[in-house]
Design an enzyme around this catalytic site. Structure first.
Site, PDB file in Angstrom:
ATOM      1  CB  VAL A   2      -0.968   0.010   1.253  1.00 36.74           C
ATOM      2  CG1 VAL A   2      -1.882   1.260   1.297  1.00 36.74           C
ATOM      3  CG2 VAL A   2      -1.682  -1.251   1.148  1.00 36.74           C
ATOM      4  CB  CYS A   3       2.159   3.753  -1.708  1.00 43.88           C
ATOM      5  SG  CYS A   3       1.534   3.915  -3.321  1.00 43.88           S
ATOM      6  NE  ARG A   4      -0.113  11.098  -2.501  1.00 48.07           N
ATOM      7  CZ  ARG A   4      -1.014  11.982  -3.122  1.00 48.07           C
ATOM      8  NH1 ARG A   4      -2.244  11.960  -2.839  1.00 48.07           N
ATOM      9  NH2 ARG A   4      -0.604  12.262  -4.407  1.00 48.07           N
ATOM     10  N   GLY A  56      -0.856   4.370  -5.350  1.00 43.03           N
ATOM     11  CA  GLY A  56      -0.761   2.980  -6.204  1.00 43.03           C
ATOM     12  C   GLY A  56       0.532   2.931  -6.723  1.00 43.03           C
ATOM     13  CG  MET A  98      -3.125   4.776   2.434  1.00 44.65           C
ATOM     14  SD  MET A  98      -4.093   3.277   3.298  1.00 44.65           S
ATOM     15  CE  MET A  98      -4.948   4.156   4.623  1.00 44.65           C
TER      16      MET A  98
END
Length: 99
Positions: free
Chosen positions: A62-64, A66, A90
């Site tokens: 997961v990141c901000r 993708g 996220m």
């Protein structure tokens, strides 16, 4: 690269599946909230922290938004890890977060 949506991942968590999730955002981003139970390893720290990641498990990355998680998935996959990218990051996460 395998992908999962935020809604699909949230559903798995609600069904109490045991999941291993790695958040590759920076510290200040994670401080705003992360998926409960997530391991935080910033993208730039992955190479030196591989010993914290079990090759026998599947990981959701997961990141901000993708992008960084996609890079992390490519790197980890090359190292022999089984990984799935959460598309939308996220920004797409609508469920609870922990701070």
């Amino acid at each position: 690269m395998k992908e999962i949506t935020a809604k699909e991942l949230a559903k798995k968590l609600k069904e109490e599946e045991t999941l291993s999730i790695i958040d590759v955002r920076e510290e200040d981003e994670v401080a705003q909230g992360k998926i409960p139970g997530t391991l935080h390893i910033a993208l730039g720290q992955l190479p030196e922290r591989l010993d914290e990641i079990d090759k026998d498990q599947q990981y959701f990355i997961v990141c901000r938004s993708g992008g960084r998680s996609g890079k992390a998935c490519a790197f980890l996959s090359d190292q022999g890890y089984e990984v799935t990218n959460m598309v939308g990051g996220m920004l797409a996460w609508e469920d609870e977060v922990e701070k």
